[in-house]
Design a protein around this motif. Sequence first.
Motif, PDB file in Angstrom:
ATOM      1  N   GLU A 173      52.240  43.584  47.108  1.00 31.72           N
ATOM      2  CA  GLU A 173      53.118  44.716  46.827  1.00 31.72           C
ATOM      3  C   GLU A 173      53.834  44.622  45.475  1.00 31.72           C
ATOM      4  O   GLU A 173      54.280  45.640  44.948  1.00 31.72           O
ATOM      5  CB  GLU A 173      54.161  44.861  47.938  1.00 31.72           C
ATOM      6  N   ASN A 220      49.303  48.818  43.838  1.00 29.22           N
ATOM      7  CA  ASN A 220      50.493  48.177  43.282  1.00 29.22           C
ATOM      8  C   ASN A 220      51.081  48.996  42.141  1.00 29.22           C
ATOM      9  O   ASN A 220      50.347  49.586  41.345  1.00 29.22           O
ATOM     10  CB  ASN A 220      50.151  46.779  42.756  1.00 29.22           C
ATOM     11  N   PHE A 244      44.494  45.679  44.298  1.00 26.14           N
ATOM     12  CA  PHE A 244      45.692  45.921  43.485  1.00 26.14           C
ATOM     13  C   PHE A 244      45.838  47.387  43.075  1.00 26.14           C
ATOM     14  O   PHE A 244      46.738  47.715  42.303  1.00 26.14           O
ATOM     15  CB  PHE A 244      45.673  45.030  42.235  1.00 26.14           C
TER      16      PHE A 244
END
Length: 471
Positions: free
Chosen positions: A74, A173, A170
Motif C-alpha cells: 500500500e 499504489n 504495484f
Amino acid sequence: MHFQRDAVVFLVVVVLLSSHNHAVEAARGLPVEFLPGFDGPLPFQLQTGYIGVGQNEEIQLFYYFIKSDSNPQEDPLILWITGGRTCSALRTICQQIGPLLVEPVKYNGSLPRLQPFPYSWTKVASIIFLDLPAGAGFSYATKFLENNDLLAASYAYEFLQKWLIDYPEFLSNPFYVGGHSYAGTTVPIITEMISNGIESGVKPLIQLQGYILGSPKTFPNQSNYNIPFAHGMGLITDQLYESIKENCQGDYTNTNSTSLHCQRDLQTYQQLIESINNKHILEPICLSGSDSTMASLIMLPGQKSLYHDLYTKLKTDPFLVSGLQCRDEWSKLSEYWANDYHVQMALHVRQGTKEKWQLCDESLPYNSIIYNTIPYHVNLSKKGYRSLIYSGDHEMIYPHLSTEAWIKSLNYSIIDDWRSWMVEGQVAGYTMAFANKMTFVTVKGGGHVAPDYRPFESQVMFERWISYENL
C-alpha cells in the motif's frame, strides 16, 4: 513553449505506439540478497534489472528497485531520477535517501565497505532508482543515440509503463516521480507525460499523485539569485551588493555587459567567492589529496569522538564522523566499489556492456533543450497534483531564494504561511504551503541535495509529507 509542449505530446504518442510494437518483453528484475562489502544478508528487499526502451529496444535502462520496509502493498511507489545530466542512481542509494551507506573512510586499495543507513526514505515508500539517460550508471545503448531532455523523459515514461506491466502488484499504489538538481528539468516533463497518458486512457493506468524535487534546476539565469544569497550570508559587503544592483540592473550573469562598472563589480564578486564551496558554503572546497591543511579544516584532534556522539544523539551528517578530507573523496569510493567484478555480478550487471562505471559520465553526449520548466509546474498544478519542493539553505548552486522566486511567480494563494518546522524540539528549517498543493521546504544546514548533509531531518520531512501530515 508551445513548440516544446507539442514536442512532448508528439514524443508521448511515439513512445506509446512503439511500446506496443516491441517484440521483446521487459524481464522482471532479479533479487539481490547479498552485496560485497556488506556484512550478512541485506536487511531490505532489492531487485535489479534492465528494461529495453526506444526503437527496437536499443536502449537498456538499468534500475535498482527497493521495496518499502513498512507496507509495500500500500505504500507509495516512487520513480527517482538522480541529479546531474548523466549521473548514476547509485550515489542516491548509498549516500542520500537509500538504505545503504558507503563507509566514509580513506580508500586503502581494498573494496569499500557498506553499512546500513537508518535514514532511508524506503522505510515508508518503495523506490525505483533509475540510471537515466542511456549510458549513465549501468544503463547502455546498443548503438550511438542522441540524449536530450525530452528523449530522456520519454524513455523514462516508457520504462515505467513496462516496469508496471512486469510488476502489476504495484498498479494500485500511489505513485510519484522524484529527483534533485538537474532532475528539476526531467521530472516535471516525465510527470506531465504520465498525466497526459492517464487522460488518454493509456494502460497500464498509473496512480499518479504528484512529484518531489530537491534543489531543482528550473529556469534560465537561476544563478542571478546567487548574489543576493551571497549578500545575505555575509560573503559580500552591502556596498558591493548595492553597486552590483545599480550597475548590472538585475542581470548578474551578464559578464559581457557593456557597463564597465558592472564588469568590475562582477569580477570583484567572483574573486570573493572563488574559494567558496557552492554545494555548501560552510564546507571547504576539495583540494588535492596532498594538501595537509585540509584535514585540519575537517577534523581537529579529538573531534572524531565528539562527532560520533553527535551522530548517535542528533543524527548529524555522517561525513563529519569521517577522516576524509572532503565530500568528493567520499563519492569516489562509490566508483571503486561499483567497478569491482564481484559487485557487478551481485547486481546482475551484464558483462561487457560498460567499459567503466562512473558516478557521472561527462563524456556522454547530452543536449539540454528545455531551459524553463515553470510552465510544466503550472500545468501540473492546474491538474491538482501534489508537489514537494525542498532546498538546503546553505547551497549556492540553485539557492533557495531562486526556488522561492519561481514558486512565488505561480501566484497561488498561501494556505500555510512561512513558519519553522521542528524535529525533536529543534528548528529543522522553514516551510510554506500553497493552494496548488505545492509545499516548499528549506532544510536548515543543508546543502545541494539536502539529504547529503541533513539525512535525519530530510527523512522526517519526506515521511511527513508523503503521509499527508503537516510539517
